[in-house]
Each structure stands twice: as structure tokens, then as C-alpha cells.
Motif scaffolding. Sequence first.
Motif, PDB file in Angstrom:
ATOM      1  N   ILE A 154       0.839  -1.204   0.000  1.00 40.01           N
ATOM      2  CA  ILE A 154       0.000   0.000   0.000  1.00 40.01           C
ATOM      3  C   ILE A 154       0.868   1.245   0.000  1.00 40.01           C
ATOM      4  O   ILE A 154       0.653   2.172  -0.781  1.00 40.01           O
ATOM      5  N   TRP A 155       1.864   1.242   0.857  1.00 40.90           N
ATOM      6  CA  TRP A 155       2.717   2.413   1.041  1.00 40.90           C
ATOM      7  C   TRP A 155       3.649   2.652  -0.151  1.00 40.90           C
ATOM      8  O   TRP A 155       3.779   3.771  -0.635  1.00 40.90           O
ATOM      9  N   GLU A 175      -0.866   0.182  -3.774  1.00 39.44           N
ATOM     10  CA  GLU A 175      -1.912  -0.828  -3.834  1.00 39.44           C
ATOM     11  C   GLU A 175      -3.139  -0.338  -3.081  1.00 39.44           C
ATOM     12  O   GLU A 175      -3.052   0.528  -2.221  1.00 39.44           O
ATOM     13  N   SER A 176      -4.286  -0.894  -3.434  1.00 38.43           N
ATOM     14  CA  SER A 176      -5.546  -0.378  -2.898  1.00 38.43           C
ATOM     15  C   SER A 176      -5.610  -0.464  -1.376  1.00 38.43           C
ATOM     16  O   SER A 176      -5.098  -1.408  -0.766  1.00 38.43           O
ATOM     17  N   LEU A 177      -6.236   0.531  -0.820  1.00 40.89           N
ATOM     18  CA  LEU A 177      -6.465   0.596   0.624  1.00 40.89           C
ATOM     19  C   LEU A 177      -7.970   0.699   0.833  1.00 40.89           C
ATOM     20  O   LEU A 177      -8.587   1.696   0.477  1.00 40.89           O
ATOM     21  N   SER A 178      -8.546  -0.362   1.342  1.00 42.51           N
ATOM     22  CA  SER A 178      -9.987  -0.385   1.572  1.00 42.51           C
ATOM     23  C   SER A 178     -10.242  -0.775   3.021  1.00 42.51           C
ATOM     24  O   SER A 178      -9.342  -1.257   3.720  1.00 42.51           O
ATOM     25  N   ARG A 235      -9.402  -4.437   3.540  1.00 47.81           N
ATOM     26  CA  ARG A 235      -7.968  -4.724   3.683  1.00 47.81           C
ATOM     27  C   ARG A 235      -7.471  -4.313   5.063  1.00 47.81           C
ATOM     28  O   ARG A 235      -6.703  -5.033   5.691  1.00 47.81           O
TER      29      ARG A 235
END
Length: 108
Positions: free
Chosen positions: A79-80, A84-87, A90
Motif C-alpha cells: 500500500i505504502w 496498492e488499494s487501501l480499503s 484490507r
Amino acid sequence: MKASMAWGLLLAAGVLDVLWALSMKQAEGYTRPGWTLVSVALLASFVWLLGRSLTVLPVGTAYAVWTGIGAAGTAIAGIWLFGESLSLARVAGIGLIVAGVGVLKLAP
């Protein structure tokens, strides 16, 4: 070896596992020799540290904690570093992994 040292080695193995996953991404299917060497060195290092920690810690607990550190750490790093997606799902999943690792660490 004392249990505290074994837990420290296990933590280090988990961190190296995250770095290994990131190095595999950079190795681009092992087509980049430098990153491939880094990846193999990290793999050997975390396996050795995990093995050392298993001389003291129960295998089921140690393996679960190590994979939890690797899974949560790699997800956070993805993510960082790679956007990548942050939902919410997650974040909840990572939270459950971290909670599970904490419970295993505290279990007798």
C-alpha cells in the motif's frame, strides 16, 4: 537461547520476509540479477532466523506469527510503496492478522 531472544529472532525473520517479498517484486520475475541475489540472500536469512527461533518456540506458534508478520507487513508495504488499494476490508484483514499474532504471542 532464552525465549526473549527467540522472539527477537522471529520478529527479525518476519521483517526479512517482508523485505524478501519486496525484493521479489523488484526482481521482476527474477530477470534482474542484482535484485535476484538480494532476494535469495533475504530468503536464506529469514529461513535461518526462523529455524533458530524454533529451537525454543513451538513450531505452530512461531510459524503462524512469522507468516502473520510477513502477510501484514507486506500488505502494508504494498500500500505504502506501490500504491496498492487501501480499503476498509484490507485494513480489517490486516487488523485481524495483527490481533491473531498478538494472541499467539501471549498464549501459554
